[in-house]
Design an enzyme around this catalytic site. Structure first.
Site, mmCIF file in Angstrom:
data_model
loop_
_atom_site.group_PDB
_atom_site.id
_atom_site.type_symbol
_atom_site.label_atom_id
_atom_site.label_comp_id
_atom_site.label_asym_id
_atom_site.label_seq_id
_atom_site.Cartn_x
_atom_site.Cartn_y
_atom_site.Cartn_z
ATOM 1 N N SER A 261 1.017 -1.135 0.032
ATOM 2 C CA SER A 261 0.142 -0.103 0.019
ATOM 3 C C SER A 261 0.998 1.190 -0.074
ATOM 4 C CB SER A 261 -0.839 -0.135 1.251
ATOM 5 O OG SER A 261 -0.211 0.418 2.408
ATOM 6 N N LYS A 262 0.286 2.496 -0.195
ATOM 7 C CA LYS A 262 0.864 3.672 -0.212
ATOM 8 C C LYS A 262 1.631 3.868 1.169
ATOM 9 C CE LYS A 262 -0.064 8.674 -0.830
ATOM 10 N NZ LYS A 262 1.477 8.933 -0.172
#
Ligand code: GLU
Length: 510
Positions: A261-262
């Protein structure tokens, strides 16, 4: 006869392209090129709620930066356009009609509030064979009422009629045969009259069919949609030309379990986007590989190996080599850990392999950003400076820390090194060194080195102390490339003026 290979990368312009999406685009491209096929870029923008301005340009720019070429697309044109779904409304309307006429889809008039009420009433409510006759749709309502609702312009959706009791087979080139029961599927919405647009599923299938797509290569997150897609191909009568599915393994967190994920990028300090992204709504800036100093070739090589290998342990491969070796039989089913440290290693390796001239060009913007005008230096000077320090860096931006002294004289001197190497007798020795340097006809490393070393030895000075004081004066700290390579490049005037400045400035510690 073998079918012509035609693949598509079909992003939705809902934000910056994630690095996982870039890998999907890359695998499509490698596969297309490997088989002499075509690579289509289709913009899937039927969800107007999630449309983000700038996202489409971002996608184009990112693919271009990485060298992922597109044969047919919004910008490139092609025989099967338009390549942007919001421009294909007429086409979708026609195919929605076809399904309704064939009894494979139906109108549903349930309002959001009615659906909500039903969900509250029935545990695990699903709009399917078990519930559809209790709902407000063209299967449950009398024909004249349906007609009246339609004539009155009542908003509706079109739902796909899923028959229960079927085993749906998805043949996937990486995963093999996946079978699921049609009972678990709901009657998916295919079209919404409110915005006169189809949903992802309908548009995706119609376009893949019309664009003669031979292989659907996409992320594993789309695997759950595949059975529905298979049923749609059948309902249209297109089962014979259904594309071959290829669902790519997920990209996983570098550490621990779960999807990349970011937040992992923010936490561990690596970009999850190819290019820097300026969010138009929040104004937030997310870092990109390009702006972080990665070379596109290194990013491509790194991504290619996240879920695929060439069958041996070759790691460094150009785009052409990747193309010549790429095949799905060496793709893994299990997720690929996003080993970003390996990405840095690739970048380091590629930086060593590009020409010093090219590296110097890449370094110029960094110089500018640091307040140094590269035009104040010759190209050969900048080129030589980067060549002397490049083995120490993973990124172009790191060239600054390693090469800044070539462009800016030190203002400060590393206090630890001063303490260790600069003593009461150093200034006099440095004055002597200045006189020696000024008397030299050549600053070539191979000429100057024996002269300076000979002088140190003749005088009985301590080699380490004198050379480190010399370095401290010129560089500002006791590290960097070979001292006589530095002086050769900087020349007599700059070298001497730095020594003089150091003699003036450095205070001997008490
Ligand atoms: N529009 C979908 C996406 O954003 C496409 C999925 C597919 O390739 O079918 O990824």
């Amino acid at each position: 006869m073998e079918r012509e290979v035609r693949v598509r990368f079909a992003p939705s312009p809902t934000g910056p392209l994630h690095i996982g999406g870039v890998r999907t685009a890359l695998y499509n491209y490698l596969f297309a090129r490997r088989h002499g096929g075509k690579m289509i870029l289709r913009i899937e923008d039927t969800d107007s709620q999630r449309f983000v301005p700038g996202a489409e340009d971002y996608i184009n720019e990112a693919l271009a930066w990485l060298g992922i070429g597109i044969d047919e697309g919004v910008r490139e044109g092609g025989e099967y356009g338009p390549y942007k779904q919001s421009e294909r409304r007429d086409i979708y309307r026609r195919y929605v009609r076809q399904l309704i006429d064939a009894g494979r889809a139906y109108y549903a008039f349930d309002t959001p509030a009615e659906l909500e009420a039903k969900r509250a009433e029935v545990a695990n409510f699903q709009y399917d064979a078990s519930t559809r006759m209790q709902m407000r749709n063209s299967l449950a309502l009398p024909a004249d009422e349906v007609k009246a609702l339609l004539d009155a312009g009542t908003p509706y959706v079109v739902r796909f009629l899923i028959e229960p009791g079927r085993d749906v087979e998805v043949n996937d080139l990486i995963r093999g045969k996946v079978v699921i029961k049609s009972d678990i599927l709901d009657d998916k919405v295919l079209y919404k009259s409110a915005d006169d647009l189809p949903t992802y599923h309908l548009a995706n299938i119609v376009d893949d069919h019309l664009m003669l797509v031979s292989h659907v290569i996409r992320g594993e997150e789309w695997l759950p949609s595949a059975p529905l897609h298979v049923l749609l191909y059948e309902a249209f009568g297109w089962a014979d030309t259904m594309p071959q599915f290829v669902h790519l393994p997920l990209l996983l967190k570098p550490d621990g379990k779960g999807k990349l994920s970011k937040r992992d990028g923010d936490r561990l300090g690596f970009p999850v986007f190819p290019l820097e992204w300026h969010d138009p709504a929040s104004g937030n800036i997310s870092s990109g590989y390009r702006e972080s100093g990665y070379l596109p070739e290194a990013v491509v090589n790194f991504l290619a190996l996240l879920g695929w290998n060439p069958g041996d342990d070759t790691e460094v491969m150009s785009m052409d080599e990747l193309i010549s070796k790429f095949a799905f039989d060496h793709c893994s089913k299990s997720g690929a850990k996003f080993a970003f440290e390996k990405g840095k290693w690739f970048n380091h390796t590629y930086l060593q392999n590009i020409s010093d001239e090219a590296l110097a060009e890449l370094f110029k913007p960094v110089l500018r950003a640091r307040g140094v005008n590269p035009d104040d230096f010759s190209d050969s000077y900048i080129t030589r400076a980067v060549s002397l320090v490049k083995s120490r860096v993973n990124f172009v931006s790191e060239l600054w820390d390693n090469a800044r002294f070539f462009f800016v004289a030190p203002e400060d001197y590393d206090p630890k090194a001063v303490k260790k190497r600069w003593s009461a007798d150093t200034p006099a020795i440095m004055d002597e060194l200045v006189a020696l340097l000024e008397a030299q006809p050549s600053f070539d490393a191979s000429t100057l080195e024996p002269v300076v070393l000979g002088w140190i030895s003749d005088k009985g000075y301590h080699l380490g102390n004198v050379m480190n004081a010399f370095r401290l004066a010129v560089v500002g700290e006791c590290k960097g490339p070979h001292m006589f390579d530095i002086t050769e490049l900087m020349g007599c005037d700059a070298t001497v003026s730095r020594i003089r400045k150091a003699v003036e400035r450095i205070r001997i510690p008490e």
